[in-house]
Design a protein around this motif. Sequence first.
Motif: not given
Length: 264
Positions: A136-155
């Motif tokens: 669970l931990v790496p999956i949640c961290l990977g999801a947060w990394a995607t949201v915080s740096t990729q999605l919120l950083g702009g497409l």
Amino acid sequence: MSTFEQYFLWIALPYVAFFLLGAGLIWRYRNDQFGWTSRSSQWNESRILRWSSPLFHFGILFVAAGHGMGLGVPKDWTEAAGIPEHVYHLMAVIPGTLAGIMTLVGLGGLIYRRIVVKSVRLATTTNDKIMYILLLVPICLGAWATVSTQLLGGLHGGYDYRETISPWFRSIFLLNPQPELMADVPTVFKLHIVAGLLLFAIWPFTRLVHVVSVPVGYMTRPYVVYRSREGATSAAAPRRGWTPVRTQGTGNQGLDDVTPSQGA
């Protein structure tokens, strides 16, 4: 970057994790083939499992494929193929986000089932609990990394991990580790990587071992033959009455005993 982080996290830990992964699989295959299973609990509960298991398994397969492409394919190769960076970013983020959602929803259903359904909860071992946490931990961290740096950083922006994480990852397998590439990587990515390496380290010693099982002999294995007991499918009506049975022995030689037939 501290000396501990540079040499332990980005050099020693990857080699230890991948050594345990490979050696553990070999040891498990040689010593515990009967335990090489996912220990299915479908007979305990199937309603939640029916939708959560496919979501998780298909989702994690797509996530693994995305990681393999992002970490294994150098940036120069995609640019040489004529794929602009913003196009590659869209190709990675959009399907990756959908795969991540599938994985999280499916895993959430599996964990919920483990907690709520009593028979499944009682069948859950301490090893399973550790496995679920480290999954669970790496999956949640990977999801947060995607949201915080990729999605919120702009497409069209975001963090370009192919300039740092990907070359570092490939350098590990080329036996020429370059830990300095990880110096300026965002913390959430570092945590995601460490959690993933710990998951690889315990992989062979949990039910996750079934992932590397490939049923290559399934298509060529012989059929399972089912046979009825003699007379069970006979169309003839059973004979009513008593059936003579010839007995053996010195005192009964030549005499007949009788036993009831099936129809009696």
